[in-house]
Enzyme design. Structure first.
Site, short mmCIF file in Angstrom:
data_model
loop_
_atom_site.label_atom_id
_atom_site.label_comp_id
_atom_site.label_asym_id
_atom_site.label_seq_id
_atom_site.Cartn_x
_atom_site.Cartn_y
_atom_site.Cartn_z
N LYS A 1 0.85 -1.19 0.00
CA LYS A 1 0.00 0.00 0.00
C LYS A 1 0.88 1.24 0.00
O LYS A 1 1.49 1.58 1.02
CB LYS A 1 -0.91 0.05 1.24
N GLU B 1 10.25 1.62 9.93
CA GLU B 1 11.25 2.64 9.57
C GLU B 1 10.55 3.98 9.77
O GLU B 1 9.69 4.37 8.97
CB GLU B 1 11.67 2.49 8.10
N CYS C 1 13.69 11.55 5.49
CA CYS C 1 13.71 11.08 6.87
C CYS C 1 15.05 11.35 7.54
O CYS C 1 15.13 11.59 8.73
CB CYS C 1 13.37 9.60 6.93
N GLU D 1 10.15 16.23 14.41
CA GLU D 1 10.51 16.11 13.00
C GLU D 1 9.58 17.04 12.20
O GLU D 1 8.37 16.86 12.21
CB GLU D 1 10.30 14.66 12.53
P1 NAD Z 1 2.59 8.56 7.42
O1 NAD Z 1 2.92 7.83 8.67
O2 NAD Z 1 1.55 9.58 7.45
O3 NAD Z 1 2.14 7.51 6.30
C1 NAD Z 1 2.97 6.45 5.89
C2 NAD Z 1 2.09 5.36 5.29
O4 NAD Z 1 1.29 4.80 6.34
C3 NAD Z 1 1.10 5.85 4.24
O5 NAD Z 1 0.97 4.86 3.24
C4 NAD Z 1 -0.18 6.01 5.03
O6 NAD Z 1 -1.33 5.92 4.24
C5 NAD Z 1 -0.08 4.83 5.98
N1 NAD Z 1 -0.85 4.94 7.21
C6 NAD Z 1 -1.28 6.07 7.85
N2 NAD Z 1 -1.98 5.73 8.95
C7 NAD Z 1 -1.98 4.38 9.02
C8 NAD Z 1 -2.54 3.42 9.93
N3 NAD Z 1 -3.26 3.79 11.00
N4 NAD Z 1 -2.33 2.12 9.69
C9 NAD Z 1 -1.60 1.71 8.64
N5 NAD Z 1 -1.08 2.56 7.72
C10 NAD Z 1 -1.26 3.88 7.92
O7 NAD Z 1 3.97 9.12 6.87
P2 NAD Z 1 4.18 10.06 5.60
O8 NAD Z 1 3.72 11.42 5.98
O9 NAD Z 1 3.64 9.39 4.40
O10 NAD Z 1 5.77 10.02 5.47
C11 NAD Z 1 6.61 10.82 6.20
C12 NAD Z 1 7.23 10.05 7.34
O11 NAD Z 1 7.91 8.91 6.85
C13 NAD Z 1 8.27 10.87 8.06
O12 NAD Z 1 8.11 10.72 9.45
C14 NAD Z 1 9.57 10.26 7.60
O13 NAD Z 1 10.65 10.42 8.48
C15 NAD Z 1 9.20 8.83 7.45
N6 NAD Z 1 10.15 8.13 6.59
C16 NAD Z 1 11.06 7.30 7.18
C17 NAD Z 1 12.01 6.68 6.39
C18 NAD Z 1 13.05 5.77 6.99
O14 NAD Z 1 13.78 5.13 6.23
N7 NAD Z 1 13.17 5.67 8.29
C19 NAD Z 1 12.02 6.89 5.02
C20 NAD Z 1 11.08 7.75 4.45
C21 NAD Z 1 10.14 8.36 5.27
#
Ligand code: NAD
Length: 500
Positions: free
Chosen positions: A177, A252, A291, A394
């Site tokens: 997803k 992650e 990130c 962040e």
């Molecule tokens: P997010 O947590 O809002 O969403 C990430 C994914 O999770 C999306 O596909 C979203 O639809 C899904 N999601 C949201 N709520 C959910 C739930 N309750 N259950 C299951 N899935 C759910 O994050 P974002 O805004 O898309 O991305 C930014 C974040 O990602 C930042 O915090 C960034 O640091 C992190 N990130 C981490 C890495 C890493 O390698 N550690 C890499 C890239 C991004």
């Protein structure tokens, strides 16, 4: 604009069962790029059921390692064939520049090739010495089962590939997803997997909102593993949902990454120029929506003024615009909502006493920078301290905070003063200090005299609340495998433990 059939179940592309769709936006001008299926729980259940059947009865988990590796290499070739198309899709969907999109395609191509090589070199298992010539003992590597893969919006192709390549190498089936904000390159990638010859049902795709689509995947009783990349709040929910059925969980999550600059690194003009240049790169590439962005500059007090003055001068000159335009160095933020969040962080920093050195809001519109786009000028906030929200949380945008230190001890304490622990960098001239400080940083990746590079063969992941588990490297493959010990007695006889 036509809608894209973006759900993949059992080899078939389809719309959502309920017929719902979602618009995907171009963040450079807030126009609609595409319409994709908006799944609900019933779509997830269908996709998981197909992945379950493909795992339990299909050929993929039993396909020899060498053939699985060959498929991954075909995917790598197809990624290169479609390099320009995918880079363009990624640029328009996320806002990043075309060149960044190309780099992403090359990086994921390398990841597919790396996992192909790794799975062949590690083989199907290993023979262990049982301490007796009458015992044959092996540890077999087996796939975990059906994997739910959930990815964020900032590096959609890259995050998907870091999960899909090892999951397939290990013989799993999966349902992915992507973020509802940037799903397009993942749809393309799944098409390439099928074109490369992956059997139907092995690769499932559902597009739609985090809740219910991601939430249903995380709780689904037929899913064996959930690998999530995203923010701390959603990651915590995923871990909680997965706990009910004791799934394997890999997370992650975010980071609040220190970039520590010692004065001696700036002793020569060349050293100074390099450290400033890399601090810009650390904080502002992809408008800070990374990130591992080096969003906390922790600089030795004696060079602070000179360093920050030059940094702000260069930050002001970063060319913002639509990522596909020639000469543009940085694209927009991904959405209006995210733009507003970043602006609120600037307001809170100023209210807390930070000093604005450059940026702080929307840049002037220009031909290559439509007024409707979500552009935010690279922003340097001086005189920050550890109690400010903008330093602790962040922000995930083009905001660089500046803190200072006088001693090595103080630098290490500041760099480790975060609930996260994803990445950080240190810039000393002295080699002993470089190793000493790097050894004391509580972060999953530490760069010395560099920022941002990573290698597919080296683990990526976080300490603290930056996550659980690792991607890439041998550990990134091991996440997707069960180790099964098969102990064979070659000369069975009674043990007479019980004498009666
Ligand atoms: P997010 O947590 O809002 O969403 C990430 C994914 O999770 C999306 O596909 C979203 O639809 C899904 N999601 C949201 N709520 C959910 C739930 N309750 N259950 C299951 N899935 C759910 O994050 P974002 O805004 O898309 O991305 C930014 C974040 O990602 C930042 O915090 C960034 O640091 C992190 N990130 C981490 C890495 C890493 O390698 N550690 C890499 C890239 C991004």
């Amino acid at each position: 604009m036509s809608a894209i059939e973006s759900i993949q179940v059992d080899g078939e592309w389809r719309a959502a069962l309920g017929g719902a769709q979602r618009e995907v936006w171009d963040p450079a001008d807030a126009t609609t790029l595409a319409r994709v299926a908006e799944s609900d729980r019933s779509d997830v259940d269908l996709a998981v059921a197909a992945a379950r059947r493909a795992f339990d009865g299909g050929p993929w988990p039993r396909t020899p390692v060498s053939e699985r590796a060959a498929l991954l290499r075909r995917v790598a070739d197809l990624l290169q064939r479609d390099r320009e198309t995918i880079a363009l899709v990624e640029s328009r969907d996320t806002g990043k520049t075309l060149e960044e999109g190309r780099v992403d395609v090359d990086d994921v191509t390398a990841a597919f090739r790396y996992f192909a090589d790794l799975v062949v070199s590690e083989g199907a298992g290993r023979v262990v010495d049982a301490g007796s010539s009458e015992v044959h003992s092996v540890v077999a590597y087996e796939p975990v089962g059906v994997c739910a893969l959930i990815t964020p919006w900032n590096y959609p192709l890259l995050q998907a590939s870091w999960k899909i390549a090892p999951a397939l190498a290990a013989g799993n089936t999966f349902v992915i997803k992507p973020s509802e904000i940037t799903p397009l390159s993942t749809v393309h990638l799944v098409r390439l997997l099928l074109e490369a010859g992956l059997p139907a049902g092995v690769a499932g795709l559902v597009t739609g909102a985090g809740d219910p689509v991601g939430a249903r995947l995380a709780e689904h009783p037929q899913v064996d593993l959930v690998s999530f990349t995203g923010g701390l709040v959603s990651g915590t929910k995923v871990a909680r949902a997965a706990a009910a059925t004791v799934k394997k969980v890999a997370l992650e999550l975010g980071g609040k990454n220190p970039n520590v600059v010692f004065a001696d690194a700036c002793a020569t003009d060349e050293g100074f120029d390099t450290a400033v240049d890399q601090a810009l790169n650390a904080a502002f590439i992809h408008s800070g929506q990374v990130c591992s962005a080096g969003s906390r500059l922790i600089v030795e007090e004696s060079v602070r003024e000179r360093f920050v003055t030059e940094l702000a001068r260069r930050a002001e000159r970063i060319e913002l615009g639509r990522g596909t335009e020639e000469g543009v160095e940085c694209g927009p933020l991904v959405s209006r909502q995210h733009w507003e969040k970043i602006q609120a962080y600037v307001a809170s920093a100023l209210a807390d006493g930070a000093v604005l050195r450059c940026g702080g809001g929307r840049p002037e519109p220009a031909a290559h920078r439509p007024a409707a786009g979500f552009f935010f000028a690279p922003t340097v906030l001086d005189h920050c301290h550890r109690n400010m929200r903008v330093v602790r949380e962040e922000t995930f945008g083009p905001l660089l905070t500046v803190e200072t230190f006088r001693t090595e001890e103080e630098a290490v304490a500041l760099a480790n003063d975060t609930e996260y622990g994803l990445a950080g960098a240190v810039w000393p001239a002295e080699a002993g200090r470089a190793r000493r400080v790097a050894g004391r940083l509580r972060h999953g990746t530490v760069w010395i005299n560099d920022y941002h590079p990573y290698l597919p063969q080296a683990e990526w992941g976080g300490f603290g609340r930056s996550g659980v588990g690792r991607e890439l490297g041998p550990t990134g493959l091991a996440e997707y495998r069960e180790a099964k010990h098969i102990y064979q007695n070659l000369a069975p006889r009674p043990v007479r433990w019980f004498t009666g």
